[in-house]
Design an enzyme around this catalytic site. Structure first.
Site, PDB file in Angstrom:
ATOM      1  CE  LYS A  35      -4.053  -0.876   2.076  1.00 49.91           C
ATOM      2  NZ  LYS A  35      -4.974  -1.088   3.212  1.00 49.91           N
ATOM      3  CG  LEU A 148     -14.595   8.508   5.457  1.00 54.48           C
ATOM      4  CD1 LEU A 148     -14.873   7.426   4.426  1.00 54.48           C
ATOM      5  CD2 LEU A 148     -13.130   8.869   5.421  1.00 54.48           C
ATOM      6  CD  GLU A 150     -15.347   2.286   2.098  1.00 52.14           C
ATOM      7  OE1 GLU A 150     -15.586   1.500   1.177  1.00 52.14           O
ATOM      8  OE2 GLU A 150     -14.922   1.916   3.213  1.00 52.14           O
ATOM      9  CG  PHE A 251     -29.526   5.760   5.023  1.00 57.53           C
ATOM     10  CD1 PHE A 251     -28.850   6.538   4.100  1.00 57.53           C
ATOM     11  CD2 PHE A 251     -28.799   4.821   5.751  1.00 57.53           C
ATOM     12  CE1 PHE A 251     -27.487   6.399   3.905  1.00 57.53           C
ATOM     13  CE2 PHE A 251     -27.430   4.665   5.562  1.00 57.53           C
ATOM     14  CZ  PHE A 251     -26.778   5.460   4.635  1.00 57.53           C
ATOM     15  N   GLY A 259     -23.924  -3.384   3.985  1.00 59.84           N
ATOM     16  CA  GLY A 259     -22.724  -4.211   4.159  1.00 59.84           C
ATOM     17  C   GLY A 259     -21.544  -3.288   4.302  1.00 59.84           C
ATOM     18  CB  CYS A 262     -18.466   1.094   8.518  1.00 57.16           C
ATOM     19  SG  CYS A 262     -16.836   1.793   8.188  1.00 57.16           S
ATOM     20  CE  LYS A 265     -15.429  -1.798  11.494  1.00 49.19           C
ATOM     21  NZ  LYS A 265     -15.080  -0.697  12.350  1.00 49.19           N
ATOM     22  CE  LYS A 325     -20.541   3.758   0.286  1.00 46.69           C
ATOM     23  NZ  LYS A 325     -20.998   4.863   1.080  1.00 46.69           N
ATOM     24  NE  ARG A 332     -13.345  -2.883   4.192  1.00 49.24           N
ATOM     25  CZ  ARG A 332     -12.842  -1.839   4.855  1.00 49.24           C
ATOM     26  NH1 ARG A 332     -12.073  -2.046   5.912  1.00 49.24           N
ATOM     27  NH2 ARG A 332     -13.108  -0.610   4.469  1.00 49.24           N
TER      28      ARG A 332
HETATM   29  P1  NAD Z   1      -8.670  -0.438   6.171  1.00 50.14           P
HETATM   30  O1  NAD Z   1      -8.586  -1.874   6.485  1.00 50.14           O
HETATM   31  O2  NAD Z   1      -8.929   0.014   4.778  1.00 50.14           O
HETATM   32  O3  NAD Z   1      -7.334   0.296   6.642  1.00 50.14           O
HETATM   33  C1  NAD Z   1      -6.698   0.056   7.849  1.00 50.14           C
HETATM   34  C2  NAD Z   1      -5.198   0.226   7.614  1.00 50.14           C
HETATM   35  O4  NAD Z   1      -4.500   0.175   8.852  1.00 50.14           O
HETATM   36  C3  NAD Z   1      -4.598  -0.870   6.729  1.00 50.14           C
HETATM   37  O5  NAD Z   1      -3.960  -0.280   5.608  1.00 50.14           O
HETATM   38  C4  NAD Z   1      -3.599  -1.564   7.645  1.00 50.14           C
HETATM   39  O6  NAD Z   1      -2.462  -2.062   6.979  1.00 50.14           O
HETATM   40  C5  NAD Z   1      -3.245  -0.442   8.602  1.00 50.14           C
HETATM   41  N1  NAD Z   1      -2.632  -0.878   9.859  1.00 50.14           N
HETATM   42  C6  NAD Z   1      -2.970  -1.927  10.638  1.00 50.14           C
HETATM   43  N2  NAD Z   1      -2.165  -1.971  11.704  1.00 50.14           N
HETATM   44  C7  NAD Z   1      -1.311  -0.937  11.617  1.00 50.14           C
HETATM   45  C8  NAD Z   1      -0.256  -0.448  12.439  1.00 50.14           C
HETATM   46  N3  NAD Z   1       0.061  -1.043  13.585  1.00 50.14           N
HETATM   47  N4  NAD Z   1       0.416   0.637  12.029  1.00 50.14           N
HETATM   48  C9  NAD Z   1       0.103   1.256  10.874  1.00 50.14           C
HETATM   49  N5  NAD Z   1      -0.898   0.838  10.062  1.00 50.14           N
HETATM   50  C10 NAD Z   1      -1.597  -0.235  10.427  1.00 50.14           C
HETATM   51  O7  NAD Z   1      -9.802   0.145   7.139  1.00 50.14           O
HETATM   52  P2  NAD Z   1     -10.635   1.505   6.980  1.00 50.14           P
HETATM   53  O8  NAD Z   1     -11.878   1.241   6.220  1.00 50.14           O
HETATM   54  O9  NAD Z   1      -9.728   2.583   6.546  1.00 50.14           O
HETATM   55  O10 NAD Z   1     -11.077   1.748   8.477  1.00 50.14           O
HETATM   56  C11 NAD Z   1     -10.183   2.205   9.463  1.00 50.14           C
HETATM   57  C12 NAD Z   1     -10.970   2.646  10.669  1.00 50.14           C
HETATM   58  O11 NAD Z   1     -11.795   3.748  10.301  1.00 50.14           O
HETATM   59  C13 NAD Z   1     -11.933   1.594  11.220  1.00 50.14           C
HETATM   60  O12 NAD Z   1     -12.016   1.746  12.602  1.00 50.14           O
HETATM   61  C14 NAD Z   1     -13.249   1.971  10.585  1.00 50.14           C
HETATM   62  O13 NAD Z   1     -14.347   1.509  11.320  1.00 50.14           O
HETATM   63  C15 NAD Z   1     -13.146   3.472  10.604  1.00 50.14           C
HETATM   64  N6  NAD Z   1     -13.974   4.160   9.602  1.00 50.14           N
HETATM   65  C16 NAD Z   1     -13.968   3.724   8.313  1.00 50.14           C
HETATM   66  C17 NAD Z   1     -14.751   4.365   7.389  1.00 50.14           C
HETATM   67  C18 NAD Z   1     -14.847   3.864   5.977  1.00 50.14           C
HETATM   68  O14 NAD Z   1     -15.763   4.284   5.260  1.00 50.14           O
HETATM   69  N7  NAD Z   1     -13.955   2.989   5.521  1.00 50.14           N
HETATM   70  C19 NAD Z   1     -15.536   5.470   7.772  1.00 50.14           C
HETATM   71  C20 NAD Z   1     -15.478   5.917   9.073  1.00 50.14           C
HETATM   72  C21 NAD Z   1     -14.704   5.242   9.993  1.00 50.14           C
END
Ligand code: NAD
Length: 436
Positions: A35, A148, A150, A251, A259, A262, A265, A325, A332
């Site tokens: 990444k 945010l 996606e 909504f 799905g 977020c 889970k 979506k 996921r």
């Molecule tokens: P993701 O799986 O896309 O990204 C998580 C990243 O963290 C990965 O790239 C992983 O390699 C990295 N990571 C893991 N352990 C690490 C470490 N020790 N040091 C550095 N990097 C590390 O997940 P995401 O969708 O970006 O979600 C991240 C968080 O944000 C979650 O808690 C999620 O619930 C929250 N969130 C996500 C969204 C969304 O739309 N995706 C929106 C709001 C909140």
């Protein structure tokens, strides 16, 4: 301002690039070297509209860098934690391994006065558990949940509808809130609501918002179940109740449900946390919300099976959509992909297409037949099912055109996003979710 963003996934990569785009100097840090390689080259590692542009601009300006080396966080004034908090393998609770590892990895590089801002979605009480370790370095921990969506992540990050800062009590909390106001200066300048709370409230705001959204979707899907046994039309019902400003139409789209990484889970983690707190009954309804949601996937499969008179064995079924979506390549917990896999399991010859998510889907479910081109995917299908409401299927697929490609004339609208009258007029048998 100099800042680090730990975790460069869907949230973190967008956050890092967005912060650079509003003038900050940002280093994105992740343990995933693939990444980081891709981000460093200015290549977005996933599909998110607008990300590519701000990523390129940030890297070219020199304001945005990426590394796997945590020591790069040293010297930044604000450190965002955006690592994953997935569902635990053996249960409903959130897995906080990554949050703990990110914080532990960051500790040696924190300095007096730094702000650590948690953005990951975490169970209420997580900040209280992390704070002593962070505060021992002289840094301050705040919780700054992320809302945010996606598909709209860049816009939502640069111009959010509200900002929440959960800070500790006292002057150090006030200082932290002021620093976050500086971080988000364009939003503050345009009077975006900036809500300062304590840390547990901020943690809860995020899970409460997701619980509410999930409930709204499952509510209308429950109405769809009732509509199905009464001959009512859930889309008309949604339009009618949605005119009430207290309810609102957004909504309230019945279909195969929610799905993604977020909502599913997050509601499960909320239930698990409430049980730990001895308040499981307060959110017991979330189990029902989850169950209703999962039943809709069964229903979509059932509709296809019924359309063939009881068996899909050796039928050519084209599945339009794989992403959870539109405007995303995220698969996921995707209901779309789940429906495709189940049809395949029942012996259908499944062909699946998606404008963005094929690569991700193929990695997890190589057994399905993936076709990039929509029209190629439709060729010779006995039935078609729409499971992700991309414009390519919803607006840009006239039924008359589909008729020139497919063998059969069965259309199952898993997202209630098509015009039944138009499809019927073109000779198709139309099946919707909760519609006659
Ligand atoms: P993701 O799986 O896309 O990204 C998580 C990243 O963290 C990965 O790239 C992983 O390699 C990295 N990571 C893991 N352990 C690490 C470490 N020790 N040091 C550095 N990097 C590390 O997940 P995401 O969708 O970006 O979600 C991240 C968080 O944000 C979650 O808690 C999620 O619930 C929250 N969130 C996500 C969204 C969304 O739309 N995706 C929106 C709001 C909140």
């Amino acid at each position: 301002m100099r800042m680090s963003v730990i975790g460069c996934g869907y949230l973190g990569a967008v956050h890092a690039a967005a912060m650079a785009s509003i003038g900050h100097e940002v280093v994105g840090i992740d343990v995933d070297s693939r990444k980081i390689d891709s981000l460093s080259k200015g290549e977005a590692p996933f599909f998110e509209p607008g990300l590519q542009e701000i990523l390129t601009a940030g890297i070219e300006s020199g304001n945005l860098t990426f590394t796997t080396d945590m020591s790069a966080a040293q010297g930044a004034q604000v450190h965002f934690i955006g690592v994953g908090t997935p569902q635990q393998a053996g249960g409903y609770a959130a897995d906080l391994t990554y949050v703990n590892a990110a914080v532990d990895g960051l500790l040696p590089y924190l300095s007096e006065g730094d702000i650590v801002a948690g953005k990951s979605t975490v169970p209420v009480g997580t900040a209280a558990g992390l704070a002593p370790r962070i505060e021992a370095t002289g840094a301050t921990l705040v919780w700054n949940p992320e809302f945010l969506r996606e598909g709209w992540a860049v816009q939502d990050t640069i111009d959010p509808d509200r900002l929440v800062a959960g800070v500790p009590a006292g002057p150090e909390g006030e200082r932290a809130a002021d620093i976050l106001r500086e971080v988000y200066h364009p939003s503050v300048a345009k009077n975006t609501p900036f809500i300062v709370t304590d840390r547990p409230t901020a943690e809860l705001v995020k899970v409460a918002a997701n619980a509410f959204l999930a409930t709204k979707i499952s509510f209308i899907n429950a109405m769809a179940e009732i509509a199905e046994v009464t001959g009512a039309d859930v889309t008309q019902l949604a339009d009618a109740i949605g005119h009430d400003a207290r309810i609102g139409r957004r909504f309230l789209g019945a279909g195969i449900g929610f799905g993604g990484g977020c909502l599913p889970k997050d509601i499960r983690a909320f239930s698990a946390r409430a049980e730990e707190l001895g308040k499981g009954e307060s959110v017991a309804f979330l189990r029902e919300i989850d169950a209703i949601n999962l039943r809709r996937r069964d229903r979509a499969v059932e509709l296809v099976v019924e359309a063939f008179g009881g068996s899909v064995f050796k039928k050519n079924v084209t599945v339009l959509g794989a992403a959870f979506k539109p405007h995303s390549d995220d698969i996921r917990d995707s209901p779309a992909l789940d429906v495709a896999v189940r049809l395949h399991g029942l012996g259908a010859w499944v062909t699946i297409t998606d404008p963005a998510a094929i690569e991700n889907a193929r990695r997890i479910h190589p057994q399905l037949n993936y076709v990039e081109d929509r029209d190629e995917a439709l060729r010779d299908a006995d039935a078609v099912i729409v499971v992700t409401e991309w414009d390519e299927y919803r607006r840009q697929l006239p039924p008359e055109h589909a008729s020139t490609l497919t063998e059969g004339r069965i259309i199952v609208d898993g997202r209630n996003c098509l015009d039944p009258a138009a499809w019927r007029a073109a000779g198709w048998t139309y099946y919707g979710m909760g519609r006659p």
